[in-house]
Design an enzyme around this catalytic site. Structure first.
Site, PDB file in Angstrom:
ATOM      1  N   ASN A   1      33.858  41.149  46.799  1.00 36.13           N
ATOM      2  CA  ASN A   1      33.999  42.513  47.317  1.00 36.13           C
ATOM      3  C   ASN A   1      32.609  43.148  47.306  1.00 36.13           C
ATOM      4  O   ASN A   1      32.102  43.509  46.252  1.00 36.13           O
ATOM      5  CB  ASN A   1      34.977  43.295  46.431  1.00 36.13           C
ATOM      6  CG  ASN A   1      35.054  44.761  46.817  1.00 36.13           C
ATOM      7  OD1 ASN A   1      34.563  45.166  47.880  1.00 36.13           O
ATOM      8  ND2 ASN A   1      35.687  45.563  45.963  1.00 36.13           N
TER       9      ASN A   1
ATOM     10  N   LYS B   1      31.712  45.957  48.372  1.00 36.42           N
ATOM     11  CA  LYS B   1      31.729  47.432  48.245  1.00 36.42           C
ATOM     12  C   LYS B   1      30.781  48.012  49.299  1.00 36.42           C
ATOM     13  O   LYS B   1      30.694  47.459  50.404  1.00 36.42           O
ATOM     14  CB  LYS B   1      31.388  47.843  46.813  1.00 36.42           C
ATOM     15  CG  LYS B   1      32.289  47.102  45.800  1.00 36.42           C
ATOM     16  CD  LYS B   1      32.250  47.644  44.418  1.00 36.42           C
ATOM     17  CE  LYS B   1      33.198  46.850  43.523  1.00 36.42           C
ATOM     18  NZ  LYS B   1      33.326  47.368  42.184  1.00 36.42           N
TER      19      LYS B   1
ATOM     20  N   HIS C   1      42.146  49.325  45.853  1.00 36.09           N
ATOM     21  CA  HIS C   1      41.077  49.085  44.878  1.00 36.09           C
ATOM     22  C   HIS C   1      40.919  50.332  44.012  1.00 36.09           C
ATOM     23  O   HIS C   1      41.102  51.455  44.492  1.00 36.09           O
ATOM     24  CB  HIS C   1      39.762  48.759  45.605  1.00 36.09           C
ATOM     25  CG  HIS C   1      38.702  48.296  44.655  1.00 36.09           C
ATOM     26  ND1 HIS C   1      37.947  49.182  43.923  1.00 36.09           N
ATOM     27  CD2 HIS C   1      38.310  47.056  44.294  1.00 36.09           C
ATOM     28  CE1 HIS C   1      37.122  48.480  43.146  1.00 36.09           C
ATOM     29  NE2 HIS C   1      37.321  47.201  43.354  1.00 36.09           N
TER      30      HIS C   1
ATOM     31  N   GLU D   1      38.509  51.956  43.104  1.00 35.94           N
ATOM     32  CA  GLU D   1      37.586  52.976  43.637  1.00 35.94           C
ATOM     33  C   GLU D   1      38.253  53.799  44.733  1.00 35.94           C
ATOM     34  O   GLU D   1      37.945  54.980  44.913  1.00 35.94           O
ATOM     35  CB  GLU D   1      36.292  52.292  44.119  1.00 35.94           C
ATOM     36  CG  GLU D   1      35.448  51.852  42.921  1.00 35.94           C
ATOM     37  CD  GLU D   1      34.675  50.565  43.108  1.00 35.94           C
ATOM     38  OE1 GLU D   1      34.418  50.172  44.267  1.00 35.94           O
ATOM     39  OE2 GLU D   1      34.337  49.933  42.090  1.00 35.94           O
TER      40      GLU D   1
ATOM     41  N   GLU E   1      42.626  44.237  38.143  1.00 34.77           N
ATOM     42  CA  GLU E   1      41.280  44.709  37.819  1.00 34.77           C
ATOM     43  C   GLU E   1      41.373  45.872  36.828  1.00 34.77           C
ATOM     44  O   GLU E   1      41.609  47.011  37.239  1.00 34.77           O
ATOM     45  CB  GLU E   1      40.568  45.194  39.084  1.00 34.77           C
ATOM     46  CG  GLU E   1      40.352  44.128  40.119  1.00 34.77           C
ATOM     47  CD  GLU E   1      39.161  44.419  41.028  1.00 34.77           C
ATOM     48  OE1 GLU E   1      38.330  43.524  41.190  1.00 34.77           O
ATOM     49  OE2 GLU E   1      39.050  45.548  41.534  1.00 34.77           O
TER      50      GLU E   1
ATOM     51  N   GLY F   1      32.306  46.837  36.863  1.00 34.79           N
ATOM     52  CA  GLY F   1      30.920  47.295  36.946  1.00 34.79           C
ATOM     53  C   GLY F   1      30.341  47.724  35.610  1.00 34.79           C
ATOM     54  O   GLY F   1      29.275  48.323  35.548  1.00 34.79           O
TER      55      GLY F   1
ATOM     56  N   SER G   1      33.653  42.503  36.212  1.00 32.55           N
ATOM     57  CA  SER G   1      32.488  41.887  35.571  1.00 32.55           C
ATOM     58  C   SER G   1      32.578  40.361  35.489  1.00 32.55           C
ATOM     59  O   SER G   1      32.140  39.762  34.505  1.00 32.55           O
ATOM     60  CB  SER G   1      32.264  42.507  34.174  1.00 32.55           C
ATOM     61  OG  SER G   1      31.985  43.895  34.287  1.00 32.55           O
TER      62      SER G   1
END
Ligand code: 13P
Length: 263
Positions: free
Chosen positions: A12, A14, A104, A106, A175, A181, A221
């Site tokens: 991904n 992003k 996701h 985010e 996730e 991250g 991660s």
């Protein structure tokens, strides 16, 4: 455990790499994997570039006849119309996308997408022949406030898949938000615990046989040095990789987890 599920390593990107950079990246990734004799039928490789890169990625994949597949990072729940800024699943399908990420973390946190929106997006993906990769996972606060670590992810899964046909092709990505991250990877045991409960929920929803065929990825991660331990877990069928998917050698090493660590 022997499983018929083909592992899927998904990058991904992003909001990274413009369309020119995407061409160079995909070419280098394909060469690196070719040099290493990577067998895509053993481990599937997918990238999720920004929308503006997709046409370029399609052109390279088609011209060089690459086995790499790709998808959109999001899609509209609608098919067409007055939805400024949205991208239809129909357009993604036309660009040769195999997959679309849905929900996701985010999108959920920055854009306020709730489980009902995610469900509409899952349905939209399926309408257009895209395989939805439904992302679920708890924040640290939620993990601490709930009785079992999987409670939030399972609830997101069940609403996200409401009304979905029993034979629909799906991928689930677990996730944990606290591992995205942050460099703070969930331990393989923590990831397995939740992925196991997600598969049990899929079995209740779709039956055991169907649940056994659905791939569940772990994301958060993932790096070349921790992927093998994660992939040893019986209910984890791949990884959704952020940061490390932007470095060709790292992502290629993740894809080749079986070789470089003897997993
Ligand atoms: P990182 O691998 O950078 O933690 O990102 C995970 C992720 O959000 C993939 O979708």
């Amino acid at each position: 455990m022997v499983t018929a599920r083909t592992p899927l390593m998904a990058g991904n990107w992003k909001m990274n790499l413009d369309h020119l950079q995407s061409i160079a990246f995909v070419q280098k990734l394909a060469w690196t994997l070719k040099d290493a004799d990577h067998d895509y039928s053993q481990v599937e490789v997918a990238v999720f570039p920004p929308f503006t890169d997709l046409r370029s990625v399609q052109t390279i994949v088609d011209a060089d006849k690459l086995d790499l597949v790709y998808g959109g990072q999001d899609l509209s729940p609608h098919d067409s119309g007055a939805y400024t800024g949205d991208v239809s699943g129909a357009f993604l399908a036309k660009l040769g996308c195999a997959y679309a990420l849905v929900g996701h973390s985010e999108r959920r946190t920055i854009h306020g997408e709730d489980d009902a929106v995610c469900n509409a997006k899952v349905q939209a993906a399926l309408r257009h022949g895209l395989v939805p990769v439904l992302c679920v996972g708890e924040t640290l606060e939620q993990r601490e406030a709930t009785e079992t670590p999987s409670e939030v992810a399972v609830a997101q899964l069940l609403v996200g898949l409401e009304g979905v046909a029993d034979d629909a092709e799906l991928v689930i990505a677990y996730e944990p938000v606290w591992a995205i991250g942050t460099g703070r990877v969930a331990t393989a045991e923590q990831a397995q615990e939740v992925c196991h409960d997600l598969r049990a929920a899929l079995a209740e929803r779709f039956g055991a046989e169907r649940a056994a065929a659905i791939r569940i990825l772990y994301g958060g991660s993932v790096k070349p040095d921790n992927v093998a331990a994660i992939m040893r877990e019986p209910d984890i069928d791949g990884a959704l990789v952020g940061g490390a998917s932007l470095v060709v050698d790292d992502f290629a090493a993740i894809v080749r987890y079986r070789q470089h660590v003897g997993a």
